[in-house]
Motif scaffolding. Structure first.
Motif, PDB file in Angstrom:
ATOM      1  N   PRO A 277       9.066  69.775  14.307  1.00  0.00           N
ATOM      2  CA  PRO A 277       8.484  69.534  12.977  1.00  0.00           C
ATOM      3  C   PRO A 277       6.953  69.500  13.040  1.00  0.00           C
ATOM      4  CG  PRO A 277      10.302  68.023  13.387  1.00  0.00           C
ATOM      5  CD  PRO A 277      10.026  68.743  14.680  1.00  0.00           C
ATOM      6  N   SER A 278       6.333  70.010  12.008  1.00  0.00           N
ATOM      7  CA  SER A 278       4.869  70.061  11.953  1.00  0.00           C
ATOM      8  C   SER A 278       4.290  68.700  11.562  1.00  0.00           C
ATOM      9  CB  SER A 278       4.434  71.098  10.913  1.00  0.00           C
ATOM     10  OG  SER A 278       4.768  70.637   9.606  1.00  0.00           O
TER      11      SER A 278
ATOM     12  N   ASN B  22       2.531  68.137   8.951  1.00  0.00           N
ATOM     13  CA  ASN B  22       2.799  67.972   7.522  1.00  0.00           C
ATOM     14  C   ASN B  22       4.230  67.510   7.277  1.00  0.00           C
ATOM     15  OD1 ASN B  22       0.230  68.692   6.655  1.00  0.00           O
ATOM     16  ND2 ASN B  22       0.751  70.861   6.569  1.00  0.00           N
ATOM     17  N   GLU B  23       5.195  68.124   7.960  1.00  0.00           N
ATOM     18  CA  GLU B  23       6.599  67.741   7.773  1.00  0.00           C
ATOM     19  C   GLU B  23       6.817  66.289   8.194  1.00  0.00           C
ATOM     20  OE1 GLU B  23       8.741  72.072   8.482  1.00  0.00           O
ATOM     21  OE2 GLU B  23       8.144  70.877  10.230  1.00  0.00           O
ATOM     22  N   LEU B  24       6.262  65.919   9.330  1.00  0.00           N
ATOM     23  CA  LEU B  24       6.408  64.541   9.805  1.00  0.00           C
ATOM     24  C   LEU B  24       5.731  63.550   8.871  1.00  0.00           C
ATOM     25  CD1 LEU B  24       5.806  65.158  13.613  1.00  0.00           C
ATOM     26  CD2 LEU B  24       7.967  64.461  12.557  1.00  0.00           C
TER      27      LEU B  24
ATOM     28  N   ARG C  29       5.057  63.853   5.669  1.00  0.00           N
ATOM     29  CA  ARG C  29       5.799  63.732   4.407  1.00  0.00           C
ATOM     30  C   ARG C  29       7.105  62.962   4.601  1.00  0.00           C
ATOM     31  NH1 ARG C  29       4.142  69.157   3.460  1.00  0.00           N
ATOM     32  NH2 ARG C  29       6.120  69.874   4.297  1.00  0.00           N
ATOM     33  N   PHE C  30       7.862  63.306   5.634  1.00  0.00           N
ATOM     34  CA  PHE C  30       9.170  62.695   5.853  1.00  0.00           C
ATOM     35  C   PHE C  30       9.050  61.187   6.093  1.00  0.00           C
ATOM     36  CE2 PHE C  30      12.919  61.516   8.347  1.00  0.00           C
ATOM     37  CZ  PHE C  30      13.931  62.052   7.566  1.00  0.00           C
TER      38      PHE C  30
ATOM     39  N   ARG D  48      -1.307  62.166   8.283  1.00  0.00           N
ATOM     40  CA  ARG D  48      -1.204  63.364   9.139  1.00  0.00           C
ATOM     41  C   ARG D  48      -1.822  63.147  10.506  1.00  0.00           C
ATOM     42  NH1 ARG D  48      -3.723  68.420   7.104  1.00  0.00           N
ATOM     43  NH2 ARG D  48      -3.076  69.148   9.132  1.00  0.00           N
TER      44      ARG D  48
END
Length: 125
Positions: A35-36, A38-40, A42-43, A48
Motif C-alpha cells: 500500500p502507498s 496515500n492509501e495507508l 487514508r485507511f 502521510r
C-alpha cells in the motif's frame, strides 16, 4: 490491511509491523506492490509523513524497495529474511528465558523438551 492501531507503540512502527505480518502470513507476496503512503494515510486516518516513515523503515531494512513513479514492492527474499529475524527474536525472548528458568529450578532440559512435545501432541489432536 488491518484496521486497528495501538496507542502503546509509535504509529509508523505499527504500519511497518503490519506490512511485515502481511508478508509473513502470505497476504503480501514477494514482488507484490505494498500500500502507498496515500492509501495507508487514508485507511488509518494518519498523516502521510507517518505512513512514509513506516514504509521508509522497511526500505531501510531492505524488506521493500521503491520503483520510482510506480510504488513500493516486497523484495525477493524478504519473507525468509523476516522469518529468520522473527525466529531469532523468538529464541531470545522465549526459549532462552525458559531454559534459564528450568535450570534455575533444577529441571533437566530433557523434561522441558518432553513437556513441549506433549503439548504439541495435544495441539495436533
Amino acid at each position: 490491511m488491518r484496521a486497528m492501531l495501538d496507542e502503546d507503540q509509535p504509529i509508523f512502527q505499527q504500519i511497518a509491523q503490519m506490512i511485515i505480518d502481511d508478508i509473513v502470513d502470505g497476504q503480501l507476496k514477494e514482488g507484490e506492490r505494498v500500500p502507498s503512503e496515500n492509501e495507508l494515510s487514508r485507511f488509518y486516518n494518519i498523516n502521510r509523513a507517518t505512513a512514509r516513515k513506516g514504509l521508509q523503515a522497511l526500505v531501510d531494512e531492505d524488506i521493500i524497495y521503491k520503483q520510482r513513479g510506480i510504488g513500493m514492492f516486497v523484495r525477493e527474499g524478504a519473507r525468509n529474511q523476516v522469518l529468520q529475524e522473527k525466529q531469532d527474536h523468538y529464541r531470545e525472548a522465549y526459549i532462552r528465558p525458559m531454559l534459564e528458568e528450568a535450570k534455575r529450578i533444577g529441571m533437566p532440559v530433557d523434561q522441558v523438551i518432553q513437556w513441549i512435545m506433549e503439548e504439541d501432541k495435544k495441539n495436533m489432536e
